[in-house]
Design a protein around this motif. Structure first.
Motif, short mmCIF file in Angstrom:
data_model
loop_
_atom_site.label_atom_id
_atom_site.label_comp_id
_atom_site.label_asym_id
_atom_site.label_seq_id
_atom_site.Cartn_x
_atom_site.Cartn_y
_atom_site.Cartn_z
N VAL A 4 0.86 -1.17 0.00
CA VAL A 4 0.00 0.00 0.00
C VAL A 4 0.90 1.23 0.00
CG1 VAL A 4 -1.79 1.28 1.23
CG2 VAL A 4 -1.74 -1.23 1.36
N ARG A 5 0.65 2.13 -0.95
CA ARG A 5 1.37 3.41 -0.97
C ARG A 5 0.33 4.52 -0.86
NH1 ARG A 5 3.16 3.57 -5.94
NH2 ARG A 5 1.73 5.19 -6.63
N VAL A 6 0.49 5.35 0.16
CA VAL A 6 -0.43 6.46 0.40
C VAL A 6 0.34 7.75 0.14
CG1 VAL A 6 -1.86 7.63 2.12
CG2 VAL A 6 -1.66 5.12 2.15
N GLU A 7 -0.21 8.59 -0.73
CA GLU A 7 0.44 9.87 -1.04
C GLU A 7 -0.25 10.99 -0.28
OE1 GLU A 7 0.87 10.56 -5.22
OE2 GLU A 7 1.61 8.52 -5.58
N LYS A 8 0.59 11.86 0.30
CA LYS A 8 0.07 12.99 1.08
C LYS A 8 0.72 14.27 0.61
CE LYS A 8 -1.15 12.16 5.50
NZ LYS A 8 -0.96 12.01 6.95
N GLN A 9 -0.04 15.35 0.63
CA GLN A 9 0.49 16.70 0.50
C GLN A 9 0.14 17.39 1.79
OE1 GLN A 9 -1.05 18.71 -2.95
NE2 GLN A 9 0.53 17.87 -4.27
N GLU A 10 1.17 17.84 2.49
CA GLU A 10 1.00 18.34 3.84
C GLU A 10 0.31 17.25 4.65
OE1 GLU A 10 -0.76 22.23 3.53
OE2 GLU A 10 0.92 22.98 2.37
N GLU A 11 -0.86 17.49 5.20
CA GLU A 11 -1.55 16.45 5.98
C GLU A 11 -2.67 15.78 5.22
OE1 GLU A 11 -0.48 15.19 8.89
OE2 GLU A 11 1.20 16.51 8.46
N ASN A 12 -2.91 16.20 3.98
CA ASN A 12 -4.02 15.65 3.21
C ASN A 12 -3.59 14.46 2.36
OD1 ASN A 12 -5.99 17.42 4.09
ND2 ASN A 12 -5.49 18.93 2.53
N ILE A 13 -4.37 13.40 2.41
CA ILE A 13 -4.15 12.25 1.55
C ILE A 13 -4.68 12.60 0.17
CG2 ILE A 13 -4.76 9.83 1.12
CD1 ILE A 13 -4.97 9.54 4.22
N THR A 14 -3.83 12.44 -0.85
CA THR A 14 -4.22 12.79 -2.21
C THR A 14 -4.43 11.57 -3.09
OG1 THR A 14 -1.90 13.02 -2.83
CG2 THR A 14 -3.06 15.03 -2.12
N ALA A 15 -3.86 10.43 -2.69
CA ALA A 15 -3.97 9.23 -3.51
C ALA A 15 -3.56 8.02 -2.69
CB ALA A 15 -3.08 9.34 -4.74
N PHE A 16 -4.01 6.84 -3.15
CA PHE A 16 -3.46 5.60 -2.62
C PHE A 16 -3.42 4.56 -3.72
CE2 PHE A 16 -8.01 5.04 -1.54
CZ PHE A 16 -8.25 3.74 -1.99
N HIS A 17 -2.46 3.67 -3.61
CA HIS A 17 -2.27 2.59 -4.57
C HIS A 17 -2.09 1.31 -3.77
CE1 HIS A 17 -0.98 0.65 -8.31
NE2 HIS A 17 -0.08 0.03 -7.57
N ILE A 18 -2.90 0.32 -4.06
CA ILE A 18 -2.82 -0.98 -3.39
C ILE A 18 -2.57 -2.02 -4.47
CG2 ILE A 18 -4.05 -2.70 -2.01
CD1 ILE A 18 -5.71 -0.37 -0.84
N GLU A 19 -1.61 -2.90 -4.22
CA GLU A 19 -1.34 -3.94 -5.20
C GLU A 19 -0.78 -5.19 -4.53
OE1 GLU A 19 0.83 -4.58 -9.51
OE2 GLU A 19 0.65 -2.57 -8.67
N GLY A 20 -1.20 -6.33 -5.03
CA GLY A 20 -0.66 -7.59 -4.57
C GLY A 20 -1.69 -8.45 -3.84
N HIS A 21 -1.23 -9.61 -3.43
CA HIS A 21 -2.04 -10.56 -2.68
C HIS A 21 -1.25 -10.98 -1.45
CE1 HIS A 21 -5.04 -10.87 -5.82
NE2 HIS A 21 -4.06 -10.94 -6.70
N ALA A 22 -1.93 -11.11 -0.34
CA ALA A 22 -1.25 -11.44 0.92
C ALA A 22 -0.69 -12.85 0.91
CB ALA A 22 -2.21 -11.26 2.09
N GLU A 23 -1.41 -13.77 0.28
CA GLU A 23 -1.03 -15.19 0.28
C GLU A 23 -0.95 -15.75 1.70
OE1 GLU A 23 2.31 -15.79 -2.34
OE2 GLU A 23 1.26 -14.82 -4.00
N TYR A 24 -1.83 -15.24 2.56
CA TYR A 24 -1.95 -15.72 3.93
C TYR A 24 -2.65 -17.07 3.95
CZ TYR A 24 -3.35 -15.59 8.89
OH TYR A 24 -3.55 -15.89 10.22
N SER A 25 -3.59 -17.24 3.02
CA SER A 25 -4.35 -18.47 2.90
C SER A 25 -4.71 -18.64 1.43
CB SER A 25 -5.61 -18.39 3.76
OG SER A 25 -6.32 -19.61 3.75
#
Length: 111
Positions: A4-25
């Motif tokens: 997970v990559r969360v992009e912020k400008q100052e204190e505001n979240i401007t974007a997020f990118h989630i990729e992949g699989h946990a492969e926990y189960s």
């Protein structure tokens, strides 16, 4: 691993990118993938239903990818929802381990 990559400008979240699989189960029974998906999808759906904010969204289920970006200025309500999602994602990472979920905060300078 889910990254997970969360992009912020100052204190505001401007974007997020989630990729992949946990492969926990195995696929369909992976509680970590399910939890990450639920948090992210609920956040996006809530922003759409509860605010007038404009955003772009791209997803690709096979890669476990969700790419969200706020267009323009986001509302306080959207920021609260985004921050809540990040708290939940960090909680999953702390509870189950960074071998399954990593959360990176990237700070961008205001243009």
């Amino acid at each position: 691993m889910i990254q997970v990559r969360v992009e912020k400008q100052e204190e505001n979240i401007t974007a997020f990118h989630i990729e992949g699989h946990a492969e926990y189960s195995q696929y369909g029974l992976d509680i970590i993938c399910s939890a990450v998906s639920a948090l992210a999808i609920n956040c996006v759906n809530s922003i759409e239903e509860l605010t007038d904010d404009v955003y772009s969204l791209e997803s690709e289920e096979e890669r476990g990818m969700l790419d969200f970006c706020v267009k323009g200025t986001s509302s306080e309500e959207a920021q609260l929802l985004l921050q809540s999602m990040v708290i939940g994602l960090n909680g999953i990472s702390e509870s189950y381990g960074k071998q399954y979920v990593t959360v990176e905060i990237v700070r961008r300078k205001k243009l």
